[in-house]
Design an enzyme around this catalytic site. Sequence first.
Site, PDB file in Angstrom:
ATOM      1  CG  HIS A 176      -8.405  -0.889  -7.025  1.00 49.72           C
ATOM      2  ND1 HIS A 176      -7.223  -1.524  -7.325  1.00 49.72           N
ATOM      3  CD2 HIS A 176      -8.088   0.086  -6.138  1.00 49.72           C
ATOM      4  CE1 HIS A 176      -6.229  -0.955  -6.661  1.00 49.72           C
ATOM      5  NE2 HIS A 176      -6.725   0.022  -5.924  1.00 49.72           N
TER       6      HIS A 176
ATOM      7  CB  SER B 135      -4.302   0.129  -3.864  1.00 52.98           C
ATOM      8  OG  SER B 135      -4.636   1.191  -4.710  1.00 52.98           O
TER       9      SER B 135
ATOM     10  CG  ASP C 103      -8.247  -3.537 -10.035  1.00 50.02           C
ATOM     11  OD1 ASP C 103      -8.588  -2.419 -10.472  1.00 50.02           O
ATOM     12  OD2 ASP C 103      -7.428  -3.677  -9.109  1.00 50.02           O
TER      13      ASP C 103
END
Lengths: 529, 529
Positions: B507, B236, B473
């Site tokens: 995610h 991330s 995601d």
Amino acid sequence: MHPRLVSATTRSLRATLSGPVHLRALVPTTLIPASRKLNQSSSRSLSSSAATAHSSSNPPMAFPCVDHLEQRTQKFLQQSFDGGPEPSYSNPVSGYSLYHHKKPFLLDHGGILPSFEIAYESWGELNEDKSNVILLHTGLSASSHAKSHPANPAPGWWEKFIGPGLAIDTNRFHVVCTNVIGGCYGSTGPSSIDPKDNKPYATRFPIVTIFDMVRAQFEMLNSMGIKKLHASVGASMGGMQSLAAALLFKERVGKVVSISAAARSHPYSIALRFTQRQVLMADPNWNKGFYYDKVPPHSGMKLAREIATISYRSGPEWEQRFGRKRSQPTTTPSLCADFLIETYLDHQGERFCLQYDPNSLLYVSKAMDMFDLSASNSAETALRRARNTVRLQEGKGSTAPENAATSPEEQLIQQQQEQAVCSTGSGSAVAEAAAKAKAKDDLDDPKAQLNDLKAGLSTIKDIPTLVLGIQSDILFPVWQQKEVADCLRQTGNKNVTYYELDSMYGHDAFLLEIVNVGSAVKGHLELKE
Amino acid sequence: MHPRLVSATTRSLRATLSGPVHLRALVPTTLIPASRKLNQSSSRSLSSSAATAHSSSNPPMAFPCVDHLEQRTQKFLQQSFDGGPEPSYSNPVSGYSLYHHKKPFLLDHGGILPSFEIAYESWGELNEDKSNVILLHTGLSASSHAKSHPANPAPGWWEKFIGPGLAIDTNRFHVVCTNVIGGCYGSTGPSSIDPKDNKPYATRFPIVTIFDMVRAQFEMLNSMGIKKLHASVGASMGGMQSLAAALLFKERVGKVVSISAAARSHPYSIALRFTQRQVLMADPNWNKGFYYDKVPPHSGMKLAREIATISYRSGPEWEQRFGRKRSQPTTTPSLCADFLIETYLDHQGERFCLQYDPNSLLYVSKAMDMFDLSASNSAETALRRARNTVRLQEGKGSTAPENAATSPEEQLIQQQQEQAVCSTGSGSAVAEAAAKAKAKDDLDDPKAQLNDLKAGLSTIKDIPTLVLGIQSDILFPVWQQKEVADCLRQTGNKNVTYYELDSMYGHDAFLLEIVNVGSAVKGHLELKE
């Protein structure tokens, strides 16, 4: 990076200029547009801002976006003191007709409308036997103004889809579009007056369902003497209504068009709507829904619309349209709208925040969350209707909102009532419904849930149906469209047309893809069976 | 639906019971659990609620979720009057070490930290030549506590990925994880004290970039005598930092791992973060960031986290996990959390709203939006650094926030400065940077933008890189992962490993897919070149 070199050159540049050592000195005055040439006072303010020693290590940030919201609140407060007008959510529409329903109308979750009105507009001639009617259902926040007409020449939300020779051909069809109950564009909703105390319903408005909206529409069709629709057509929430109409009134619907809709709301779309509602309800001006004579929750509405807009469009479109461009590329990054995508969202929020009644957003979006065409849900609904009809006949009035404080005792009462209702006759529709409703508790298995949905959709197995989905749609993903089409086919419906569009416009494609969506609709509506 | 039949039976059931005609009469008392058997007063209240005639057609709705937020505000106000403690955002972490940077640190957008601290934790032995260091970067809101250790035995955010024999093998590597500057878990951020006036920075904290975070980390590595990392690893925002580290310090990074990250933020992810920031800033308690001695914007934070959670997970997961289940299936639908997915989001928001500093959320999420590894952005940044170094050397202090009120005059000043800087020497890095930066204005064409990105990433063409993406995601979609891998390969990087996982965790998969993510990381870190 050659800081020393740079520094020296800067110094030499500055040496050629006179005046105090501040930023201003670097700019030859000829570079400043004549209209903006500085007078003494602005020059002072600029130099003082450059020279000021901050009490902090860095200057505080400015938040013009926050100031703007506060200014709007102040403006409303001022208007309120001045006795000025409140925002009227029916301003954006005019020139609609009204259907008045003068009898009490029982809603699916026990609420009662003592009477209601539906705003509607129509296009194209109604034929003699009233067999050419297309009932067009709207999305969440749309009015009945789907198309311009003499009484309201503004373009409608499906302007280019309706007209002579267009997707919905007004040379052939009489198109009727309504504002849903719960809405704010002429139909009865939370901003309407409760006849009981002559004050706006606000959150005393009862919970409404998509089924309620459709049942109300059919009360209107009854009054018009329209026995059977040529087709029930809609996109997004309109597609839900379109399917619901076929389910509730299968003998009265000739064809169905469902675009970017679903047979039941999935948790991701519920989540997206939930955050919008919570954001709105967190605005102190929302005031639990009682804001009609006060400052409206414009900030919460703006934010809710910004979130909604994210779910209405798609990443690929924004990639092409905005990319990483900033609205003012030469400025320091800001925590207010900064990138173009942010100014776009901000603009969408601004445009909407006083155009639609916040309470309508709550009720109508909740109706979408609750939407479920499975057999068990229809059964539960039938059961509640029966139970509440009893209550109504007994003069008990609207069902109390059980959500907030259902005690174990009250839950027992409910169960008892249900048992009483169910035991009225084995083999009756209600008993069957109760059995199905009960079975829902055991539906943990996705396969059983799908069979439940198939059983629900089997009601419309004889109605030719067009299901159309958009591959970039996040809110009503294409797998949900396929679910509708597959279930219908598996129930034996031999007239299911299923298209997927590769449009990059996401959920909003139904408003934008005039050719791709339009042709599919036209073909389906006009094909002889 | 046989209302008459039902009604008759209900009546006959009631006839067998004595007492007043209200709902209670339907329930045989034996059905009520002994512990809840009604005393006179609760019986009265129940019957009175059933019998009460409302002044409206339907009873008002209850909003326990709104009451809850208000109660929390009141509690804070009470604490404030009592001199009670404010929420401490560093409570969740303890047992970290601190790096103190005592010299002024110039940030990429002109702000200055007179000094800063970085909180860090480490695991595994540092070898003699300090060549076995893995710098682990965090996501937006994580602390340095990636893994439990004696000084803080609580499980870390990558607990099962770090340890002997695990993905990051502490038998081989010395793992260092930091809290980013701008954060609130020990490192200098908006909640830290500005030494200039001994008050929290609040929004007087300067804008920080991902590059700034990484440059600060490398100042720390310098102080530790660590010349070269075995690898820079992150997911991330951590993946952004991981790539940025390689770009800024290519000689000091041995390998790169970038999981669910991006080489530049795309507008859809900017939009998702923008709404979170706007929702937070709209909370009146945010108070333009100056809330440290007042009620914190807990409501705005809760809402922001709810929106974030939608972007962290995926539809398919929620479909399986929650489906359409309601938290209290027998109650009337509510506008507060109702479906299980809603109570889940509500819970996520509740858990987070006092755990992370709201201003840190603003600054760190903004840093993610601004992230862009393209050559033109690096050039612009270099140019700004040079310009601001001049300012700093001249004792001008932090750059004024130009965003709020950049007049045409001020823009001209900036342009002049840039010209001054650029003209310092043709062929210099700065001049080249300026030329590239200028070229960015013309980058309307997606192909040109991609070439710009490739040029930026060419800096790390010699560093073995693992790029890993998750197909579900939404925030960092898999096409962005592929963009990084493709660009790197096209710049001539022969050691690019690219994996796509079909995980349904969206995610957040990097936190949950211990085996699939873990093996890829281990393989990349341990493979001999």
